[in-house]
Write an enzyme that holds these catalytic residues in place. Structure first.
Site, PDB file in Angstrom:
ATOM      1  N   PHE A  99       2.674   7.116 -13.125  1.00  0.00           N
ATOM      2  CA  PHE A  99       3.022   5.665 -12.480  1.00  0.00           C
ATOM      3  C   PHE A  99       4.537   5.369 -12.623  1.00  0.00           C
ATOM      4  O   PHE A  99       5.215   4.936 -11.478  1.00  0.00           O
ATOM      5  CB  PHE A  99       2.102   4.600 -13.344  1.00  0.00           C
ATOM      6  CG  PHE A  99       0.676   4.808 -12.942  1.00  0.00           C
ATOM      7  CD1 PHE A  99       0.324   3.747 -12.147  1.00  0.00           C
ATOM      8  CD2 PHE A  99       0.025   5.526 -13.672  1.00  0.00           C
ATOM      9  CE1 PHE A  99      -1.245   4.159 -11.762  1.00  0.00           C
ATOM     10  CE2 PHE A  99      -1.625   5.917 -13.442  1.00  0.00           C
ATOM     11  CZ  PHE A  99      -2.281   4.874 -12.526  1.00  0.00           C
ATOM     12  N   GLU A 100       5.178   5.203 -13.821  1.00  0.00           N
ATOM     13  CA  GLU A 100       6.352   4.558 -13.853  1.00  0.00           C
ATOM     14  C   GLU A 100       7.156   5.718 -14.968  1.00  0.00           C
ATOM     15  O   GLU A 100       7.392   5.154 -16.163  1.00  0.00           O
ATOM     16  CB  GLU A 100       6.447   3.026 -14.161  1.00  0.00           C
ATOM     17  CG  GLU A 100       7.927   2.651 -13.950  1.00  0.00           C
ATOM     18  CD  GLU A 100       7.532   1.098 -14.291  1.00  0.00           C
ATOM     19  OE1 GLU A 100       8.109   0.413 -13.162  1.00  0.00           O
ATOM     20  OE2 GLU A 100       7.311   0.727 -15.301  1.00  0.00           O
ATOM     21  N   GLN A 101       7.670   6.587 -14.334  1.00  0.00           N
ATOM     22  CA  GLN A 101       8.277   7.694 -15.325  1.00  0.00           C
ATOM     23  C   GLN A 101       9.869   7.563 -15.055  1.00  0.00           C
ATOM     24  O   GLN A 101      10.312   7.774 -13.792  1.00  0.00           O
ATOM     25  CB  GLN A 101       7.737   9.052 -15.044  1.00  0.00           C
ATOM     26  CG  GLN A 101       8.385  10.001 -15.607  1.00  0.00           C
ATOM     27  CD  GLN A 101       7.784  11.586 -15.813  1.00  0.00           C
ATOM     28  OE1 GLN A 101       8.442  12.549 -16.002  1.00  0.00           O
ATOM     29  NE2 GLN A 101       6.726  11.572 -14.699  1.00  0.00           N
TER      30      GLN A 101
END
Length: 537
Positions: free
Chosen positions: A374-376
Site C-alpha cells: 500500500f504505502e511503502q
C-alpha cells in the site's frame, strides 16, 4: 552493430513503434510507479528513457496490488496524428483468477501529458491495438479461463484460452461488433502477448508463448482475414532459446515487429541472462532487438537463419554506440527525483518522499513496513549489471526499533536484503541487516548481522553494498571517520531474481538498488539521503 540487450535490467514485454525516423519502445513496469517506461532512439542502438506516461491517480492507482501485478505488457502505437497506449492494471495474481482491466490513453507527443484512461474490457491481459489500412481499429487480448488449476507460479495452458479480437470505435470510445477467438496458440501453450500487423495482404499475428521462463517463445501466424483462420509459421516460433540452453540470451519471447523507413525488418523480444550455477536471471527480463528478413514465402525469419536470438545484430548504417559511464552519481539538488528512480504503487508520492523539506536531500517519510502493498517508502533504480556497488549517506535518528531506514537490494516483499540504521534497546543507535531470502508465502525476516553494530548516537552514516554476480556484501562507515567496514556475512544476491525463492513463473519483475524507510509505530519518522552512487564493477 546492435548490442543486446538494448535495454538492460528490468524492461520486459517490449512494444516498439516507429514514427518517421524516431523509434519508441514501451515496456512493462508492474508495481513500480509511474507506469510504463518509454525509451526513444533514432538509430536502434542508443536508447534514452523519455517518459513514464501513467503518472496520475486517475490513470493508475496500484495501492493494494500484489507483487508482480500492476502494468502488464503495454502496447504503443501511432495513428491519426497521435500516440495510443494500451495497458492492463492487473489486480490479482494468486489463485484461479486474474482481475485484469484494460485501458487506452492517448497523447499528441510522447512527452506530452497523456489523456484520462478509457476503460476497454477485462476478459484477459496483454492488450494490443491494431490500426488497419482501411481506418478501422481492432483490439486484441488473451482470454483468461479461471476454470483450471492455474495458480500463480504454476501456469496451466487451459487458462490461456486463446486470443480475442473485437473492433474498437474511437468515436464512441467503446468496443463494438462480435467478439471472436482468432488464435488458440501452438502446442507450446500459454498463448498471450498478441500483436497484429499487415504486409502484402497478409495479417500477421505474433504472440508470446511458453510462459515467462526458459520455454518462452515468439510464435507467429498469418491469415488473409483479420479474424482468421490463422496458419502457423513454418518454424512455429520466430524467436526462442528454449531448446538451446547454451545461448547467451535465454527466456526469449514476447515482442513486436517494426520496419525501418527503408523496409528493414526488426523484432523486439524480452530475454534473460542467467548466472551459473543456478541459472538465475538477476537482471530480470530485459529488452533485445533482432534483425529479420522476409523470404519468398512471405514469412519472417531471423537473419541468422535460426530461431535463437543473437547478442550482436546488424544495425542501421552509421549507427555508433555511445559509451555509457561505469559510474552514476545522483545528487538531490535539482528539486526533482532523478529519472532513473521509481517508487512502488502509490500515486501520492508526497506522502512517502520529497525533495523540498530539506533542500539538496531526498527525504523519505517512513510509512508502512518494507514489502507493504500500500504505502511503502522505497525509492530505487534498476540493477543493470551483474556486478555493481551502490553507496549512499543517511541522516536518521530513530527513537524506537520500529523505525528503520537504509539501503536495499530489492525485488519484492519475499526477496530483499537491506542494511539499515535503527535503534536497539542495549546497543543504542546501530547498523543492522534485514533479509527475506525468498520465503514465500510467509515473508519471514532473518537478521544476518544479529542485533547489529553500535554506532554514534548522532551523525551521518554511509552505507554500501557490493553485488558480484550471486554474492552480496554490505558495508558501513561513519562519515569522515575511519574506513568502510563490512557487516554481516556474504549473502545470496541471486535470490533477488525471477527464479529466486518461489521459482520460475512465481514472479517476473527485476532487481532494484535503492533507499527505504519504515516506521511501524505510525509516527512517520523522516530519513534524509544526501546522495546515491551506482558503479558498475
Amino acid at each position: 552493430m546492435i548490442r543486446n540487450p538494448i535495454l538492460p535490467g528490468f524492461n520486459p514485454d517490449p512494444s516498439i513503434c516507429r514514427v518517421g525516423r524516431d523509434y519508441y519502445i514501451a515496456t512493462s513496469t508492474f508495481e513500480w510507479y509511474p507506469g510504463v517506461q518509454i525509451h526513444h532512439s533514432r538509430d536502434l542502438v542508443n536508447w534514452t528513457l523519455v517518459r513514464r506516461p501513467l503518472e496520475r491517480r486517475s490513470q493508475l492507482d496500484m495501492r493494494g496490488n500484489p507483487d508482480s501485478c500492476g502494468i502488464w505488457a503495454p502496447c504503443l502505437s501511432f495513428a491519426d496524428g497521435q500516440f495510443w497506449l494500451v495497458y492492463t492494471d492487473v489486480k490479482r495474481f494468486d489463485g484461479s483468477f486474474k482481475d485484469a482491466p484494460n485501458y487506452i490513453v492517448t497523447a499528441p507527443t510522447i512527452e506530452a501529458e497523456w489523456s484520462e484512461p478509457v476503460y476497454v474490457n477485462s476478459s484477459g491481459f496483454d492488450p494490443s491495438l491494431f490500426h488497419d489500412d482501411d481506418g478501422r481499429k481492432w483490439f486484441v487480448n488473451m482470454q483468461w479461463n479461471h476454470r483450471t488449476e492455474s495458480y500463480g507460479g504454476s501456469p496451466k495452458s487451459p487458462a490461456f484460452d486463446g486470443i480475442l479480437l473485437q473492433e474498437w470505435d474511437p468515436a464512441a470510445k467503446a468496443l463494438k461488433g462480435p467478439i471472436k477467438n482468432i488464435f488458440a496458440g501452438s502446442p507450446l501453450g500459454l498463448v498471450e502477448g498478441p500483436h497484429l500487423f499487415k504486409r502484402n495482404g497478409w495479417y500477421y499475428l505474433t504472440t508470446a508463448e511458453g510462459g515467462t521462463g526458459y520455454d518462452h517463445a515468439v510464435t507467429m501466424a498469418r491469415s488473409r482475414n483479420i479474424d482468421g483462420p490463422y496458419e502457423m509459421h513454418p518454424n512455429m516460433h520466430l524467436i526462442t532459446s528454449k531448446d538451446h540452453p547454451g545461448a547467451v540470451l535465454q527466456r526469449a519471447g514476447h515482442g513486436q515487429y517494426v520496419e525501418t523507413p527503408e523496409g528493414g525488418a526488426y523484432h523486439t523480444h524480452l530475454c534473460g541472462r542467467p548466472l551459473p550455477p543456478k541459472r538465475r536471471c538477476t537482471l530480470g527480463r530485459e529488452t533485445a532487438l533482432q534483425k529479420c528478413v522476409w523470404r519468398d514465402d512471405d514469412w519472417l525469419y531471423l537473419e541468422n537463419g535460426t530461431t535463437v536470438p543473437d547478442v550482436d545484430v546488424p544495425g542501421l548504417s552509421g549507427a555508433v554506440p555511445v559509451e555509457k559511464p561505469m559510474r552514476s552519481e545522483y545528487s538531490f539538488d535539482g528539486g526533482t527525483l532523478p529519472a532513473d528512480f521509481q517508487w512502488l504503487r502509490t500515486p501520492e508520492p508526497a506522502r512517502i518522499f520529497n525533495l523540498t523539506d530539506r533542500p539538496g536531500h531526498l527525504r523519505l517519510i517512513a510509512r508502512e513496513s518494507i514489502g507493504s502493498w500500500f504505502e511503502q517508502s522505497l525509492v530505487a533504480r534498476r540493477q543493470e549489471h551483474h556486478s555493481f556497488r551502490a553507496e549512499t549517506v543517511i541522516e536518521f535518528s530513530p527513537d524506537i526499533y520500529q523505525q528503520v531506514a537504509g539501503l536495499t537490494h530489492y525485488y519484492n516483499r519475499h526477496k530483499f536484503h537491506a542494511v539499515a540504521v535503527t535503534l536497539h534497546e542495549t546497543l543504542g543507535r546501530c547498523v543492522t541487516i534485514l533479509s527475506c531470502n525468498g520465503d514465500y508465502p510467509n515473508g519471514r525476516l532473518s537478521f544476518p548481522a544479529e542485533s547489529g553494530v553500535a554506532i554514534a548516537a548522532e551523525g551521518r552514516v554511509q552505507l554500501a553494498m557490493e553485488i558480484r554476480e550471486n554474492d552480496l556484501q554490505f558495508f558501513w562507515q561513519t562519515e569522515g571517520k575511519g574506513s568502510w567496514q563490512p557487516i554481516g556475512p556474504i549473502l545470496d544476491a541471486g535470490v533477488i531474481s525471477d527464479e529466486g525463492g518461489r521459482g520460475e513463473h512465481g514472479s517476473f519483475t527485476g532487481a532494484f538498488a535503492g533507499v527505504f524507510a519504515f516506521d511501524t509505530s505510525g509516527r512517520a519518522k523522516a530519513a534524509d539521503f544526501d546522495w546515491f552512487n551506482y558503479d558498475e564493477l
